[in-house]
Design a protein around this motif. Structure first.
Motif, mmCIF file in Angstrom:
data_model
loop_
_atom_site.group_PDB
_atom_site.id
_atom_site.type_symbol
_atom_site.label_atom_id
_atom_site.label_comp_id
_atom_site.label_asym_id
_atom_site.label_seq_id
_atom_site.Cartn_x
_atom_site.Cartn_y
_atom_site.Cartn_z
ATOM 1 N N VAL A 327 0.769 -1.192 0.040
ATOM 2 C CA VAL A 327 -0.044 0.024 -0.096
ATOM 3 C C VAL A 327 0.884 1.344 0.152
ATOM 4 O O VAL A 327 1.924 1.250 0.554
ATOM 5 C CB VAL A 327 -0.835 -0.120 1.203
ATOM 6 N N PRO A 328 0.211 2.376 -0.672
ATOM 7 C CA PRO A 328 1.119 3.614 -0.695
ATOM 8 C C PRO A 328 1.014 4.458 0.717
ATOM 9 O O PRO A 328 0.094 4.909 0.960
ATOM 10 C CB PRO A 328 0.498 4.358 -1.809
ATOM 11 N N THR A 329 1.997 4.011 1.716
ATOM 12 C CA THR A 329 1.877 4.543 3.003
ATOM 13 C C THR A 329 2.410 6.007 3.011
ATOM 14 O O THR A 329 2.772 6.688 1.899
ATOM 15 C CB THR A 329 2.870 4.074 4.027
ATOM 16 N N LEU A 330 2.532 6.887 3.978
ATOM 17 C CA LEU A 330 2.668 8.204 4.332
ATOM 18 C C LEU A 330 4.402 8.299 3.829
ATOM 19 O O LEU A 330 4.860 9.352 3.166
ATOM 20 C CB LEU A 330 2.588 8.693 5.611
ATOM 21 N N TYR A 331 5.100 7.372 4.028
ATOM 22 C CA TYR A 331 6.582 7.384 3.799
ATOM 23 C C TYR A 331 6.788 7.470 2.201
ATOM 24 O O TYR A 331 7.787 8.180 1.825
ATOM 25 C CB TYR A 331 7.429 6.204 4.259
ATOM 26 N N VAL A 332 6.091 6.888 1.692
ATOM 27 C CA VAL A 332 6.077 6.792 0.007
ATOM 28 C C VAL A 332 6.060 8.127 -0.587
ATOM 29 O O VAL A 332 6.969 8.514 -1.394
ATOM 30 C CB VAL A 332 5.131 5.912 -0.641
ATOM 31 N N PHE A 333 5.008 8.889 -0.118
ATOM 32 C CA PHE A 333 4.974 10.447 -0.389
ATOM 33 C C PHE A 333 6.040 11.257 0.188
ATOM 34 O O PHE A 333 6.574 12.047 -0.714
ATOM 35 C CB PHE A 333 3.675 10.926 -0.332
ATOM 36 N N LEU A 334 6.582 11.030 1.252
ATOM 37 C CA LEU A 334 7.461 11.683 1.996
ATOM 38 C C LEU A 334 8.578 11.866 1.303
ATOM 39 O O LEU A 334 9.520 12.898 0.970
ATOM 40 C CB LEU A 334 7.690 11.416 3.501
ATOM 41 N N VAL A 335 9.196 10.676 0.756
ATOM 42 C CA VAL A 335 10.441 10.417 0.028
ATOM 43 C C VAL A 335 10.533 11.496 -1.236
ATOM 44 O O VAL A 335 11.492 12.165 -1.643
ATOM 45 C CB VAL A 335 10.543 9.122 -0.484
ATOM 46 N N ARG A 336 9.231 11.352 -2.159
ATOM 47 C CA ARG A 336 9.204 11.839 -3.299
ATOM 48 C C ARG A 336 9.072 13.661 -3.044
ATOM 49 O O ARG A 336 9.718 14.536 -3.729
ATOM 50 C CB ARG A 336 7.752 11.568 -4.094
ATOM 51 N N PHE A 337 7.999 13.891 -2.152
ATOM 52 C CA PHE A 337 7.850 15.411 -1.911
ATOM 53 C C PHE A 337 9.029 16.072 -1.202
ATOM 54 O O PHE A 337 9.364 17.375 -1.531
ATOM 55 C CB PHE A 337 6.620 15.497 -1.177
ATOM 56 N N ILE A 338 9.868 15.378 -0.614
ATOM 57 C CA ILE A 338 11.200 15.748 0.191
ATOM 58 C C ILE A 338 12.248 16.135 -1.108
ATOM 59 O O ILE A 338 12.942 17.417 -0.954
ATOM 60 C CB ILE A 338 11.848 14.973 1.244
ATOM 61 N N LYS A 339 12.435 15.262 -1.955
ATOM 62 C CA LYS A 339 13.176 15.496 -3.122
ATOM 63 C C LYS A 339 12.825 16.720 -3.867
ATOM 64 O O LYS A 339 13.628 17.312 -4.540
ATOM 65 C CB LYS A 339 13.028 13.900 -3.853
ATOM 66 N N ALA A 340 11.582 16.818 -3.989
ATOM 67 C CA ALA A 340 10.850 18.011 -4.788
ATOM 68 C C ALA A 340 11.201 19.348 -4.205
ATOM 69 O O ALA A 340 11.122 20.484 -4.834
ATOM 70 C CB ALA A 340 9.440 17.865 -4.922
ATOM 71 N N SER A 341 11.396 19.362 -2.686
ATOM 72 C CA SER A 341 11.728 20.559 -2.062
ATOM 73 C C SER A 341 12.931 21.014 -2.165
ATOM 74 O O SER A 341 13.404 21.956 -1.402
ATOM 75 C CB SER A 341 11.123 20.324 -0.623
ATOM 76 N N LEU A 396 3.708 20.982 -8.688
ATOM 77 C CA LEU A 396 3.652 19.902 -9.511
ATOM 78 C C LEU A 396 3.729 18.552 -9.099
ATOM 79 O O LEU A 396 3.083 17.736 -9.468
ATOM 80 C CB LEU A 396 4.771 20.336 -10.733
ATOM 81 N N HIS A 397 4.709 18.296 -8.308
ATOM 82 C CA HIS A 397 4.755 16.970 -7.866
ATOM 83 C C HIS A 397 3.923 16.404 -6.833
ATOM 84 O O HIS A 397 3.498 15.311 -6.660
ATOM 85 C CB HIS A 397 6.233 16.701 -7.320
ATOM 86 N N THR A 398 3.507 17.365 -5.876
ATOM 87 C CA THR A 398 2.543 17.078 -4.906
ATOM 88 C C THR A 398 1.008 17.031 -5.236
ATOM 89 O O THR A 398 0.084 16.287 -4.698
ATOM 90 C CB THR A 398 2.586 18.030 -3.827
ATOM 91 N N GLY A 399 0.735 17.711 -6.418
ATOM 92 C CA GLY A 399 -0.650 17.900 -6.715
ATOM 93 C C GLY A 399 -1.498 18.790 -6.074
ATOM 94 O O GLY A 399 -2.701 18.867 -6.034
ATOM 95 N N PHE A 400 -0.732 19.673 -4.964
ATOM 96 C CA PHE A 400 -1.513 20.410 -4.065
ATOM 97 C C PHE A 400 -0.988 21.824 -4.300
ATOM 98 O O PHE A 400 0.152 22.045 -4.432
ATOM 99 C CB PHE A 400 -1.305 20.151 -2.546
#
Length: 474
Positions: A327-341, A396-400
């Motif tokens: 399942v896509p947990t919170l950590y899955v999105f944290l890794v990508r969004f941190i990289k985008a920051s 762009l990467h978060t969608g928010f």
């Protein structure tokens, strides 16, 4: 029936000696048919029949090799003779066996030359072979050098397949629509493990399915469990996770398993810790290379539960969840969004600190994992006074957009403000350590707290969450 005559051949030395001593009868070797009266040809005579004045010898491997060697030696001698004739000057006398060639008849010189060539066939053959190999080696090496230069520029197998797949589906690489958008995957273009060609499609899929494995609001359906008990359990699991030195994926998956199980099964108060232990055991088996043993969890729980009880609960959890662990947990999105920051070390630690605070509080379960991850990045940038607070790359990467994160960001900032006074110090102590940059000791984001009003109790946090539930992203 025709009778057969036995012919005794000439005896060998051994047989003659035996016959003289009377030690036995001589052996029968050759048998002939009585009808024609002719003796069969002995094995030793096969191939020795003389035809046209030459013995008819069978062509064996050794004999064939000998014939081939003789032919090669004769050819090499002929070539050598021609080379000598070209290199030697006509007027220069050549000495053959101590006599000048000019004084020797042609027949004698030819015989002498033939004698020399026959005596050294192998040496000349090896020399000719070496010369041929040297001549053919140079163009081969040039070809290899040319191939090596072209191979460096050749694309990888994965990129070729990806390009063909996109061409077949009519998909092209979309250009960046804005100059301020940073290509965060540019540095990983040569790393096939980063899956640069597929990463955007993967996160689009994660965003689509993240709500399928989200727990609904289950606390009202649990008669013996409340929000504080869940917070105590998660705070204890933070210490367990740190003690075992497990990966972050294990922690976030364990919290996801706990919430999903509590949403479908009523659990007594005395078994809540057992659920947490079994969930951590399942997550460790799924994520870790070396998972902790069951006895380790028995000791950590101060032997409140037995080995068999943990295994029984593990089986019960897996049955209720239908073995759905990917399942896509919170950590899955944290890794990508941190990289985008485009973070530094302090920024990364701050995001993880806020995310773990969010998992400890039940109020945050009303938000989807991608929104919590995006809000943690937003609050971290506000806390550390990073500018800009929200960029086009993050959007762009978060969608928010930033207004969409306002309510969830206020909640996380409030949790940060309360962390120093909370009785549950597991997450706060972890990120107060210099190993994690001591980011928990930094003051919370004042801009976000001024908008929301600093909460002093958990009741005010709940009211913030209830107000934000109206804007919940489903």
């Amino acid at each position: 029936m025709a009778s057969r005559a036995v012919v005794v051949p000439q005896q060998g030395r051994g047989e003659a000696a035996v016959a003289e001593r009377g030690g036995g009868r001589p052996l029968k070797k050759n048998v002939v048919a009585a009808g024609d009266g002719r003796r069969r040809t002995a094995l030793g005579d096969i191939g020795n029949v003389v035809i046209d004045g030459k013995p008819n010898r069978p062509v064996t491997r050794s004999f064939c090799a000998q014939l081939l060697a003789n032919a090669q030696a004769a050819a090499a001698a002929q070539n050598n003779k021609k080379q000598i004739g070209l290199n030697v000057k006509r007027d220069a006398p050549v000495v053959v066996d101590g006599v000048k060639r000019a004084e020797v008849p042609k027949e004698v010189a030819a015989a002498a030359q033939k004698k020399v060539n026959v005596n050294q066939p192998m040496a000349r053959e090896v020399k000719a072979t070496e010369e041929e190999s040297n001549l053919t080696a140079k163009p081969v090496n040039k070809k290899k050098e040319a191939d090596g230069t072209s191979r460096k520029k050749a694309p990888t197998y994965t990129s070729v397949l990806t390009a063909r797949s996109k061409a077949a589906c009519g998909v092209t690489d979309k250009p960046k629509s804005h100059n301020n958008i940073v290509d965060i995957d540019a540095n990983d273009a040569g790393n096939e493990l980063a899956a640069v060609d597929y990463i955007e499609d993967m996160y689009k899929f994660y965003k689509l399915v993240e709500n399928e494995n989200r727990p609904h609001d289950y606390m009202d359906s649990q008669p013996e469990i409340n929000e504080n008990m869940r917070a105590i359990l998660v705070d204890w699991l933070v210490d367990v996770h740190t003690k075992f030195e497990l990966s972050p994926e294990t922690f976030y998956l364990a919290i996801n398993i706990i919430d999903r199980f509590l949403a479908v099964k009523i659990v007594p108060r005395k078994e809540l810790q057992l659920v947490g232990i079994s969930a951590m055991l399942i997550a460790s088996k799924y994520e870790e290379i070396w998972a902790p043993e069951v006895n380790d969890f028995v000791c950590l729980s101060d032997r409140a539960y037995t080995h068999s009880q943990i295994l029984i609960m593990e089986k019960k959890i897996l049955g209720k969840l239908e073995w759905t662990l990917t399942v896509p947990t919170l950590y899955v999105f944290l890794v990508r969004f941190i990289k985008a920051s485009i973070p530094d070390h302090q920024m990364e630690n701050m995001v993880y600190f806020l995310a773990e605070l969010a998992t400890m509080h039940y109020t945050t379960t009303m938000y989807c994992p991608s929104m919590i991850a995006a809000s943690a990045v937003h609050v971290a940038k506000c806390t550390l006074n990073k500018s800009p607070v929200w960029s086009e790359t993050l959007k762009l990467h978060t969608g928010f957009s930033e207004p969409q994160l306002r309510d969830c960001s206020k909640l996380l900032a409030s949790l940060h403000a309360m962390a120093t006074k909370s009785k549950l110090q597991g997450v706060y102590s972890k990120y107060s350590n210099s190993e994690h940059g001591a980011v928990a000791l930094l003051p919370p984001a004042k801009a976000l707290l001024a908008r929301a009003g600093t909460p002093s109790t958990s009741t005010s946090i709940t009211s913030i969450g209830a107000a934000a539930a109206k804007a919940r992203v489903v």
